[in-house]
Design a protein around this motif. Structure first.
Motif, mmCIF file in Angstrom:
data_model
loop_
_atom_site.group_PDB
_atom_site.id
_atom_site.type_symbol
_atom_site.label_atom_id
_atom_site.label_comp_id
_atom_site.label_asym_id
_atom_site.label_seq_id
_atom_site.Cartn_x
_atom_site.Cartn_y
_atom_site.Cartn_z
ATOM 1 N N TYR A 435 0.734 -1.180 -0.079
ATOM 2 C CA TYR A 435 -0.010 -0.047 -0.090
ATOM 3 C C TYR A 435 0.773 1.320 0.013
ATOM 4 O O TYR A 435 0.405 2.264 -0.619
ATOM 5 N N TRP A 439 -0.011 2.899 -3.428
ATOM 6 C CA TRP A 439 -1.191 3.673 -3.180
ATOM 7 C C TRP A 439 -1.144 5.043 -3.059
ATOM 8 O O TRP A 439 -0.823 5.085 -1.857
ATOM 9 N N PHE A 442 -3.280 6.180 0.239
ATOM 10 C CA PHE A 442 -2.929 5.621 1.415
ATOM 11 C C PHE A 442 -2.506 6.438 2.655
ATOM 12 O O PHE A 442 -1.898 7.493 2.379
ATOM 13 N N GLY A 446 -4.357 4.251 7.815
ATOM 14 C CA GLY A 446 -4.524 2.917 7.108
ATOM 15 C C GLY A 446 -3.345 2.029 7.408
ATOM 16 O O GLY A 446 -3.622 0.644 7.381
ATOM 17 N N SER A 450 -3.562 -1.362 8.990
ATOM 18 C CA SER A 450 -3.136 -2.669 8.203
ATOM 19 C C SER A 450 -2.181 -3.373 9.043
ATOM 20 O O SER A 450 -2.054 -4.702 8.871
ATOM 21 N N TRP A 502 -7.312 -0.926 3.769
ATOM 22 C CA TRP A 502 -8.232 -0.308 3.107
ATOM 23 C C TRP A 502 -9.191 0.554 3.885
ATOM 24 O O TRP A 502 -9.415 1.875 3.314
ATOM 25 N N THR A 505 -7.882 3.644 5.611
ATOM 26 C CA THR A 505 -7.610 4.577 4.452
ATOM 27 C C THR A 505 -8.946 5.371 4.320
ATOM 28 O O THR A 505 -8.969 6.647 4.277
ATOM 29 N N VAL A 506 -10.100 4.660 3.948
ATOM 30 C CA VAL A 506 -11.209 5.281 3.526
ATOM 31 C C VAL A 506 -11.928 6.059 4.440
ATOM 32 O O VAL A 506 -12.953 6.718 4.460
#
Length: 531
Positions: A435, A439, A442, A446, A450, A502, A505-506
């Protein structure tokens, strides 16, 4: 073994220990004690040297003793370990090696802190690195104990226990005194010895069967007690839905775990450039590929020459299959040739264990000092030299924990134990690494989610699995608090690590830092600004 033969074997052991201590003394003198010297050996190793060192770091007791033993006991299903360990290097070569070398200095946390908030990332990554390292160390301790017990002919467990303590003490000496420079040269010497020993045994097995691989496999099947089922899938992982899921879980852990192993990632920092890191991996893949092909021959050779029952009688987990095979190929019990070959193979296996535990201990002590101590300490007088002192003290602490756990897990197969370490590495370290590198959105939340979202479930699932309780071959066979049916948690914990990253992060209110990601991306791809 008794009398002069036992003395010869012990003499070879002591000779290698003396050699490694001499290397450590040479490497540890006249060094200025900076973190770069202690953690990365001054970044002075060539791709060829580092490739041999990576191979020496990776080809552990699990490879030489555990995989061959599993193949001797379970045939085709044991080959999964050889395939999984080898295929994993493709991921390391194409996605990790060069980028990690460009983005970090000494540890995985350096890569993460390049674009995320430093304090929470170093704490999370350091905790994960130490956990994975200790699990990996336990496997090496168990392999050493099984080897010495066979050598001394002891069945009471005292030899194994003292060996675990002795290996722990030696690894502390290697790391605390010699640092990365000594550890690397020990691994290079060990890789040369291990490849030589494996080649010699493989040739002897093939000569015994006149180069007829079909005859070798047929004899192995006949002497395994399982007939042709020995050469087909399902002997170990085909009993029901639980066994089949365990098979998938193990495969995921082996293939994805290598890219998250702290002691493998730290090897990329010992070369001067990212190109050298990539070339190191190419060299190591060649060595590791040849070695794992030979473990398949040795495993089926042990089943064919000794029979699975004799292997199991010596050690229920099969950890002593290769030394027993060497004894038979050299002329059998009581013969000088058998004793010499057995002693050489046992010494090589012991060299394997010492080199690997040194690398793992160095990696974990670096995480404690460079990530945890450097982040949590608020002492104004903290200096690079004090960080190195903390790393040396951390080696003692990690060694003590590994010794304690190694004494508890003495009856488990070493390759199986390494599979657990791979599962934790793939769950906690690989998702956050990928990530971070690939990403753009990120965030720090997150990343923290993770790491812990993979690490905590993986460890808890192992604790409540048949590995620890509720099974005859568990660490605590007399109690039963098993809640999770699989022996390897990878199938559940690896997706959880990706999912937690994920989700964190969101749901994060903190936007991703586009500028820092762009800077990290340029640095990862070009090496501009790399240490």
């Amino acid at each position: 073994m008794t009398g002069d033969h036992q003395s010869l074997a012990l003499l070879l052991f002591l000779a290698f220990v003396a050699l490694t201590l001499a290397i450590t003394t040479w490497a540890g003198r006249d060094r200025h004690g900076s973190p770069e010297e202690f953690y990365a050996g001054g970044r002075l190793f060539s791709p060829l040297e580092n490739g041999f060192a990576i191979a020496g770091d990776y080809m552990s007791a699990a490879s030489f003793l555990g995989i061959s033993g599993l193949i001797a006991l379970f045939g085709y299903d044991g080959v999964l370990y050889s395939v999984g360990f080898l295929v994993a290097w493709l991921l390391v070569l194409f996605l990790v090696a060069e980028l990690v070398r460009n983005c970090g200095r000494f540890t995985l946390a350096d890569v993460l802190a390049a674009r995320l908030r430093e304090r929470p990332m170093r704490i999370a990554a350091g905790t994960s690195a130490v956990t994975v390292s200790v699990l990996y160390l336990v496997a090496q301790m168990v392999g050493a104990g099984s080897l010495i017990e066979l050598l001394l002919g002891s069945t009471g467990g005292a030899a194994r226990a003292w060996t675990v303590v002795g290996v722990g003490a030696l690894m502390v000496v290697y790391v605390a005194w010699g640092g990365m420079r000594a550890t690397t040269w020990i691994q290079i010497v060990k890789a040369v010895l291990l490849m030589g020993g494996a080649i010699a045994l493989t040739v002897l097995v093939l000569v015994r069967f006149h180069g007829d691989l079909g005859g070798l496999l047929g004899t192995a099947a006949d002497r395994s007690g399982h007939g042709r089922d020995f050469l087909a899938p399902g002997l170990k992982y085909g009993g029901g839905w639980t066994a089949r899921l365990d098979f998938i879980s193990l495969g995921l852990a082996l293939v994805l775990g290598t890219a998250g192993l702290p002691h493998i990632l730290s090897r990329f920092y010992t070369v001067p450039t990212a190109r050298a890191a990539r070339r190191s991996v190419v060299w190591s893949i060649g060595l590791i590929g040849a070695f794992y092909l030979m473990t398949i021959v040795l495993g089926f050779g042990a089943a064919a020459v000794l029979g699975s029952d004799e292997v199991r009688q010596s050690n229920p987990s099969g950890n002593t299959a290769v030394p027993l095979l060497a004894l038979d190929l050299g002329g059998g019990q009581g013969s000088t040739g058998g004793t010499v070959l057995f002693a050489v193979v046992a010494a090589v296996a012991f060299a394997t264990i010492l080199a690997v535990v040194a690398g793992i201990t160095l990696s974990s002590s670096a995480s404690v000092a460079h990530d945890l101590y450097a982040t949590l300490s608020r002492r104004p007088e903290r200096t690079p030299r004090s960080e190195v002192r903390v790393a040396r003290l951390a080696a003692v602490g990690v060694g003590a924990v590994a010794i304690g756990l190694g004494l508890l897990a003495q009856d488990l197969n070493v390759a199986f134990l390494v599979g657990l370490a791979f599962a934790v590495a793939a769950s906690a370290n690989l998702p956050v690494l990928l990530y971070t590198l690939f990403w753009r959105r990120f965030t720090t939340r997150g990343a923290v989610w993770s790491v812990y979202g993979g690490l905590v479930p993986a460890v808890l699932l192992v604790i409540f699995s048949p590995v620890v309780s509720g099974a005859p071959d568990a660490i605590f066979p007399g109690v039963d608090f098993q809640l999770f049916p699989l022996s390897n948690p990878g199938m559940v914990s690896i997706p959880l690590g990706f999912l937690a990253g994920w989700l964190g992060t969101v749901t994060s209110r903190e936007p991703a830092d586009a500028a820092r990601y762009a800077e990290t991306e340029v640095r990862a791809l070009t090496g501009a600004g790399a240490a």
